[in-house]
Scaffold this active site. Structure first.
Site, short mmCIF file in Angstrom:
data_model
loop_
_atom_site.label_atom_id
_atom_site.label_comp_id
_atom_site.label_asym_id
_atom_site.label_seq_id
_atom_site.Cartn_x
_atom_site.Cartn_y
_atom_site.Cartn_z
N GLU A 24 39.95 -18.12 43.70
CA GLU A 24 39.69 -19.34 43.07
C GLU A 24 40.66 -19.62 41.92
OE1 GLU A 24 37.72 -21.65 43.99
OE2 GLU A 24 36.04 -20.79 45.08
N HIS B 278 27.51 -17.60 40.66
CA HIS B 278 26.60 -18.22 41.65
C HIS B 278 25.27 -18.06 40.75
CE1 HIS B 278 29.79 -16.96 44.85
NE2 HIS B 278 30.31 -17.93 44.06
P1 13P Z 1 36.84 -14.05 45.02
O1 13P Z 1 36.48 -12.62 45.43
O2 13P Z 1 38.22 -14.35 45.67
O3 13P Z 1 36.98 -14.04 43.52
O4 13P Z 1 35.83 -15.00 45.62
C1 13P Z 1 34.59 -15.10 45.05
C2 13P Z 1 33.98 -16.15 44.95
O5 13P Z 1 32.90 -16.72 44.39
C3 13P Z 1 34.77 -17.57 45.45
O6 13P Z 1 34.15 -18.85 45.22
ZN ZN Z 2 32.34 -18.78 44.47
#
Ligand code: 13P
Ligand code: ZN
Length: 269
Positions: A119, A144
């Site tokens: 991201e 999340h």
């Molecule tokens: P990364 O492991 O690349 O940081 O991705 C995790 C994520 O939440 C992607 O939206």
């Molecule tokens: Zn994510």
């Protein structure tokens, strides 16, 4: 193993704050597997010794050109790395990058060649805008949170400021500590430029935005401040959901009570 943090105590303290927040994200249940990412602008902690460090990676493209990031330095979570691991070993699960003079690429300079988060376009686009605005904000957090992601699965809550008003009305503190509310970014592919652009635009009016069916993205003075705003919003979402689970629609604070909060705390909305 030698670390760039060893003889840079203020940088060390900043990275340790990231590690502390990474632990919270895991404990909250918002960071399954490698879920979420954190980026902090650490340019103010960078001295000549760090500036002289050679690249330990190839030159990598960001995917977008971000003119205000020229010569800036960031600590970034590594892609595929777990928050629960970063909490204990921040320099094995994240790295320090230097933005190159073309403002479109970067190299990793310390401690290990850990590839930054997928991201990165969203994080850096937001940092670029914050620098353009002369904002005092230095950190961006994506995570999340279960309750808010669940609420993003219905169109009703994706209308402008519907969730903001609902969450503010669950407990007085939410409006006081998250006075701009919660913006909404319609679903876009994770890691995409489209997501980065939409996030940057929505963060013009908010400190925290909801990524439909994915998570939240927040900016803050530092990583703790960004975490606090998400935490406050999730608390409200949890109160709402607990009330619904008890079988009733919560009344929420009245418009008058909310207005009174705005006056008492001198809030913008
Ligand atoms: P990364 O492991 O690349 O940081 O991705 C995790 C994520 O939440 C992607 O939206
Ligand atoms: Zn994510």
């Amino acid at each position: 193993m030698k670390s760039v943090l060893d003889n840079h105590p203020s940088l060390k303290a900043e990275v340790e704050k990231v590690a502390e927040v990474a632990g919270y994200l895991w404990q909250k249940g918002w960071a399954e597997r490698n879920g979420g990412n954190i980026t902090v602008n650490i340019t103010k902690f960078v001295d000549d010794e760090i500036k002289a460090l050679p690249a330990i990676s190839d030159v990598k493209q960001i995917g977008i050109t971000l003119p205000y990031l020229k010569g800036a330095y960031f600590y970034c979570k590594g892609t595929g790395k777990r928050m629960r691991d970063l909490a204990r070993w921040p320099m094995q699960n994240g790295s320090i990058i230097r933005i190159l003079d073309d403002c479109a690429s970067y190299v990793i300079i310390a401690d290990e060649p850990v590839q930054p988060t997928s991201e990165l376009p969203s994080h850096l686009a937001v940092h670029n805008r914050m620098l353009e605005q002369g904002s005092p904000y230095n950190a961006t957090v994506h995570t999340h949170p279960i309750e808010l992601v669940a609420m993003s699965h219905t169109k009703k809550f994706l209308q402008k400021d519907v969730l903001t008003r609902l969450l503010w009305s669950m407990i007085p503190e939410t409006k006081a500590f998250c006075p701009l509310g919660l913006g909404v970014v319609p679903y876009e592919l994770p890691g995409s430029e489209a997501l980065a652009t939409a996030t940057m635009h929505e963060l013009e009016d908010y400190d925290v935005v909801l990524w439909e069916k994915h998570g939240v993205f927040a900016k803050g003075l530092d990583v703790m401040d960004a975490f606090d705003q998400i935490d406050v919003l999730v608390k409200s979402a949890d109160i709402y959901l607990k009330a619904k689970c008890m079988g009733f629609e919560p009344d929420g604070m009245s418009d008058e009570q909310m207005k009174e909060m705005s006056v008492a705390f001198n809030l913008p909305k």
